[in-house]
Design a protein around this motif. Sequence first.
Motif, PDB file in Angstrom:
ATOM      1  N   THR A 235      40.760 -36.950 -14.797  1.00  0.00           N
ATOM      2  CA  THR A 235      39.641 -36.016 -14.848  1.00  0.00           C
ATOM      3  C   THR A 235      39.838 -34.880 -13.848  1.00  0.00           C
ATOM      4  O   THR A 235      39.555 -33.720 -14.150  1.00  0.00           O
ATOM      5  CB  THR A 235      38.309 -36.750 -14.577  1.00  0.00           C
ATOM      6  OG1 THR A 235      38.146 -37.767 -15.563  1.00  0.00           O
ATOM      7  CG2 THR A 235      37.125 -35.800 -14.634  1.00  0.00           C
TER       8      THR A 235
ATOM      9  N   GLU B  76      41.980 -32.009 -15.128  1.00  0.00           N
ATOM     10  CA  GLU B  76      41.459 -31.140 -16.193  1.00  0.00           C
ATOM     11  C   GLU B  76      41.129 -29.763 -15.643  1.00  0.00           C
ATOM     12  O   GLU B  76      40.412 -29.636 -14.655  1.00  0.00           O
ATOM     13  CB  GLU B  76      40.216 -31.759 -16.830  1.00  0.00           C
ATOM     14  CG  GLU B  76      40.506 -32.994 -17.634  1.00  0.00           C
ATOM     15  CD  GLU B  76      39.250 -33.656 -18.177  1.00  0.00           C
ATOM     16  OE1 GLU B  76      38.152 -33.101 -18.038  1.00  0.00           O
ATOM     17  OE2 GLU B  76      39.392 -34.765 -18.716  1.00  0.00           O
TER      18      GLU B  76
ATOM     19  N   THR C  88      41.631 -43.005 -14.326  1.00  0.00           N
ATOM     20  CA  THR C  88      40.706 -42.185 -15.111  1.00  0.00           C
ATOM     21  C   THR C  88      40.152 -41.040 -14.263  1.00  0.00           C
ATOM     22  O   THR C  88      40.093 -39.888 -14.712  1.00  0.00           O
ATOM     23  CB  THR C  88      39.553 -43.053 -15.663  1.00  0.00           C
ATOM     24  OG1 THR C  88      40.122 -44.054 -16.505  1.00  0.00           O
ATOM     25  CG2 THR C  88      38.563 -42.225 -16.450  1.00  0.00           C
TER      26      THR C  88
ATOM     27  N   CYS D 178      36.267 -36.377  -7.557  1.00  0.00           N
ATOM     28  CA  CYS D 178      37.152 -37.315  -8.265  1.00  0.00           C
ATOM     29  C   CYS D 178      38.256 -37.806  -7.350  1.00  0.00           C
ATOM     30  O   CYS D 178      38.634 -38.970  -7.394  1.00  0.00           O
ATOM     31  CB  CYS D 178      37.760 -36.662  -9.497  1.00  0.00           C
ATOM     32  SG  CYS D 178      36.679 -36.738 -10.911  1.00  0.00           S
TER      33      CYS D 178
ATOM     34  N   CYS E 126      36.396 -31.749 -11.972  1.00  0.00           N
ATOM     35  CA  CYS E 126      35.744 -32.695 -11.081  1.00  0.00           C
ATOM     36  C   CYS E 126      35.941 -32.321  -9.625  1.00  0.00           C
ATOM     37  O   CYS E 126      35.057 -32.475  -8.822  1.00  0.00           O
ATOM     38  CB  CYS E 126      36.285 -34.086 -11.360  1.00  0.00           C
ATOM     39  SG  CYS E 126      35.462 -35.365 -10.468  1.00  0.00           S
TER      40      CYS E 126
END
Length: 117
Positions: A36, A39, A32, A7, A3
């Motif tokens: 993300t 990741e 959340t 993000c 992201c």
Amino acid sequence: MRCGAGCSIRSVTLGVVGEQTGSAELFREASTALRTSLEGRDRLREAPAWALTQLNLGTSLRLYAEKAGDTNAMAEAIVAYRAALSIPLPEEHAEIRTRAQAPLEEVTSPRPAPPPA
């Protein structure tokens, strides 16, 4: 999929609005977005950014847990704070350690027993 900055900006915005409104749900959404953003991020190559994201994740989860009374989220916050502390950081990023250590100690230190009823 990574992201990236989107993000991070989203999670910060959600956290700020969560603080202003007292909304537990916004802290959950910020958590959340932060997950993300982690990741695909290499924790050693991007150590300061990774540790700071873990710190922010811990804070979002802690605030959500406090507002919602969610003990699982508090346990996840502790894991995130510990993750932020687990990585070696250059001296110029030492404040990340300090900022993660204080809330970790706060949520893991024993609480005095309530007075008898």
